[in-house]
Design a protein around this motif. Structure first.
Motif, PDB file in Angstrom:
ATOM      1  N   PRO B  57     -26.908 -23.948  37.510  1.00  0.00           N
ATOM      2  CA  PRO B  57     -26.730 -22.790  36.825  1.00  0.00           C
ATOM      3  C   PRO B  57     -25.320 -22.012  36.989  1.00  0.00           C
ATOM      4  CG  PRO B  57     -28.036 -22.549  38.823  1.00  0.00           C
ATOM      5  CD  PRO B  57     -27.890 -23.703  38.554  1.00  0.00           C
ATOM      6  N   ILE B  58     -24.931 -21.389  35.973  1.00  0.00           N
ATOM      7  CA  ILE B  58     -23.633 -20.455  35.940  1.00  0.00           C
ATOM      8  C   ILE B  58     -23.926 -19.024  36.273  1.00  0.00           C
ATOM      9  CG2 ILE B  58     -21.790 -19.764  34.474  1.00  0.00           C
ATOM     10  CD1 ILE B  58     -21.954 -22.093  32.631  1.00  0.00           C
ATOM     11  N   THR B  59     -25.059 -18.684  35.838  1.00  0.00           N
ATOM     12  CA  THR B  59     -25.644 -17.236  36.089  1.00  0.00           C
ATOM     13  C   THR B  59     -27.023 -17.258  36.954  1.00  0.00           C
ATOM     14  OG1 THR B  59     -26.453 -16.910  34.065  1.00  0.00           O
ATOM     15  CG2 THR B  59     -24.143 -16.032  34.492  1.00  0.00           C
ATOM     16  N   ALA B  60     -27.452 -16.586  37.713  1.00  0.00           N
ATOM     17  CA  ALA B  60     -28.595 -16.559  38.367  1.00  0.00           C
ATOM     18  C   ALA B  60     -29.850 -16.597  37.416  1.00  0.00           C
ATOM     19  CB  ALA B  60     -28.878 -15.425  39.323  1.00  0.00           C
ATOM     20  N   ASP B  61     -29.621 -16.124  36.220  1.00  0.00           N
ATOM     21  CA  ASP B  61     -30.631 -16.160  35.184  1.00  0.00           C
ATOM     22  C   ASP B  61     -30.931 -17.591  34.558  1.00  0.00           C
ATOM     23  OD1 ASP B  61     -28.147 -15.265  34.146  1.00  0.00           O
ATOM     24  OD2 ASP B  61     -29.456 -15.679  32.399  1.00  0.00           O
ATOM     25  N   GLN B  62     -30.080 -18.370  34.850  1.00  0.00           N
ATOM     26  CA  GLN B  62     -29.975 -19.564  34.360  1.00  0.00           C
ATOM     27  C   GLN B  62     -30.633 -20.670  35.433  1.00  0.00           C
ATOM     28  OE1 GLN B  62     -25.891 -20.150  33.618  1.00  0.00           O
ATOM     29  NE2 GLN B  62     -26.178 -19.306  31.371  1.00  0.00           N
ATOM     30  N   SER B  63     -31.020 -20.149  36.606  1.00  0.00           N
ATOM     31  CA  SER B  63     -31.611 -20.720  37.688  1.00  0.00           C
ATOM     32  C   SER B  63     -33.150 -21.500  37.286  1.00  0.00           C
ATOM     33  CB  SER B  63     -31.523 -20.053  38.886  1.00  0.00           C
ATOM     34  OG  SER B  63     -32.112 -20.912  40.043  1.00  0.00           O
ATOM     35  N   SER B  64     -33.299 -22.735  38.045  1.00  0.00           N
ATOM     36  CA  SER B  64     -34.589 -23.030  37.646  1.00  0.00           C
ATOM     37  C   SER B  64     -35.710 -22.311  38.429  1.00  0.00           C
ATOM     38  CB  SER B  64     -34.614 -24.757  38.010  1.00  0.00           C
ATOM     39  OG  SER B  64     -35.490 -24.745  39.206  1.00  0.00           O
ATOM     40  N   THR B  65     -36.818 -22.310  38.119  1.00  0.00           N
ATOM     41  CA  THR B  65     -37.960 -21.616  39.019  1.00  0.00           C
ATOM     42  C   THR B  65     -39.081 -22.486  39.068  1.00  0.00           C
ATOM     43  OG1 THR B  65     -38.762 -20.657  36.765  1.00  0.00           O
ATOM     44  CG2 THR B  65     -37.123 -19.202  38.229  1.00  0.00           C
ATOM     45  N   ASP B  66     -38.729 -23.899  39.032  1.00  0.00           N
ATOM     46  CA  ASP B  66     -40.028 -24.764  39.139  1.00  0.00           C
ATOM     47  C   ASP B  66     -40.243 -24.912  40.432  1.00  0.00           C
ATOM     48  OD1 ASP B  66     -39.259 -25.042  36.521  1.00  0.00           O
ATOM     49  OD2 ASP B  66     -38.287 -26.971  36.617  1.00  0.00           O
ATOM     50  N   GLU B  67     -39.606 -25.673  41.204  1.00  0.00           N
ATOM     51  CA  GLU B  67     -39.811 -25.708  42.706  1.00  0.00           C
ATOM     52  C   GLU B  67     -38.750 -24.655  43.392  1.00  0.00           C
ATOM     53  OE1 GLU B  67     -40.478 -29.030  40.673  1.00  0.00           O
ATOM     54  OE2 GLU B  67     -38.680 -29.267  42.055  1.00  0.00           O
ATOM     55  N   PRO B  75     -21.795 -24.833  45.323  1.00  0.00           N
ATOM     56  CA  PRO B  75     -21.004 -24.224  46.276  1.00  0.00           C
ATOM     57  C   PRO B  75     -20.756 -22.944  46.083  1.00  0.00           C
ATOM     58  CG  PRO B  75     -20.051 -25.901  44.753  1.00  0.00           C
ATOM     59  CD  PRO B  75     -21.386 -25.981  44.520  1.00  0.00           C
ATOM     60  N   TRP B  76     -20.747 -22.054  46.948  1.00  0.00           N
ATOM     61  CA  TRP B  76     -20.258 -20.806  46.724  1.00  0.00           C
ATOM     62  C   TRP B  76     -18.910 -20.482  46.404  1.00  0.00           C
ATOM     63  CZ3 TRP B  76     -23.999 -17.242  45.634  1.00  0.00           C
ATOM     64  CH2 TRP B  76     -25.462 -17.785  46.202  1.00  0.00           C
ATOM     65  N   PRO B  77     -18.389 -19.628  45.845  1.00  0.00           N
ATOM     66  CA  PRO B  77     -17.232 -19.375  45.189  1.00  0.00           C
ATOM     67  C   PRO B  77     -16.095 -19.606  46.422  1.00  0.00           C
ATOM     68  CG  PRO B  77     -18.442 -17.759  44.164  1.00  0.00           C
ATOM     69  CD  PRO B  77     -19.294 -18.534  44.972  1.00  0.00           C
ATOM     70  N   TRP B  78     -16.540 -18.994  47.478  1.00  0.00           N
ATOM     71  CA  TRP B  78     -15.383 -19.167  48.746  1.00  0.00           C
ATOM     72  C   TRP B  78     -15.346 -20.337  49.376  1.00  0.00           C
ATOM     73  CZ3 TRP B  78     -19.781 -15.789  48.109  1.00  0.00           C
ATOM     74  CH2 TRP B  78     -20.852 -16.210  49.045  1.00  0.00           C
ATOM     75  N   GLU B  79     -16.505 -21.351  49.077  1.00  0.00           N
ATOM     76  CA  GLU B  79     -16.460 -22.439  49.736  1.00  0.00           C
ATOM     77  C   GLU B  79     -15.348 -23.625  49.359  1.00  0.00           C
ATOM     78  OE1 GLU B  79     -21.134 -22.413  49.976  1.00  0.00           O
ATOM     79  OE2 GLU B  79     -20.262 -24.312  50.728  1.00  0.00           O
ATOM     80  N   ARG B  80     -14.844 -24.205  50.103  1.00  0.00           N
ATOM     81  CA  ARG B  80     -13.817 -25.054  49.949  1.00  0.00           C
ATOM     82  C   ARG B  80     -14.200 -25.950  48.786  1.00  0.00           C
ATOM     83  NH1 ARG B  80      -9.746 -25.744  52.725  1.00  0.00           N
ATOM     84  NH2 ARG B  80     -10.952 -25.000  54.691  1.00  0.00           N
TER      85      ARG B  80
END
Lengths: 66, 84
Positions: B57-67, B75-80
């Motif tokens: 997902p690009i935004t949280a609302d696009q996240s899956s909610t299956d499992e 990778p979080w934006p600040w992660e390499r």
């Protein structure tokens, strides 16, 4: 106020009002035009060529006394 | 299309739709603008789906909610790894 003298794509809005009293400033109503392709539009910051007005930071015609 | 191209496409379509939105605000019956708006809305949705199915997902609302709320797996934006 705006009567259709020239189709502007909005069906009835011409670029200028029918009655244009003197002594007033007018901004012409935007007309549809062939837009840039989406990659060019993003790069230029607009999809409308007539709004693509970069500030060049130098004189357009050089007024320097040679 | 790799992730980068897909993200570029998404940005292009988002910008184009925003421009069309501004134009349509003052020209709500403009046929050409309406057609383009419809076309790019579909293009954007397709690009989003392609990106999300591959890269998450690009935004949280696009996240899956299956499992699992896979929003947290990117990778979080600040992660390499997000800035290669």
């Amino acid at each position: 106020m705006y009567t259709s003298t020239k189709p502007s794509g909005n069906g009835e809005m011409s670029a200028f009002p029918a009655e244009t009293p003197i002594g007033m400033c007018y901004v012409p109503f935007q007309q549809w035009e062939t837009p840039y392709a989406e990659n060019i539009a993003l790069e230029r910051g607009t999809m409308f060529p007539s709004l693509d007005l970069p500030f060049c930071g130098k004189e357009v015609n050089c007024n320097e006394r040679k | 299309m790799n992730g980068n191209n897909l993200m570029c496409a998404i940005q292009m379509y988002d910008f184009y739709l925003y421009e069309l939105n501004l134009y349509l605000d003052t020209h709500p019956t403009d046929r050409q603008a309406l057609d383009l708006f419809k076309k790019y809305t579909e293009l954007k949705a397709a690009a989003y789906d392609a990106y999300i199915s591959k890269y998450g997902p690009i935004t949280a609302d696009q996240s899956s909610t299956d499992e699992r709320f896979n929003w947290v797996d990117d990778p979080w934006p600040w992660e390499r790894s997000a800035n290669r």
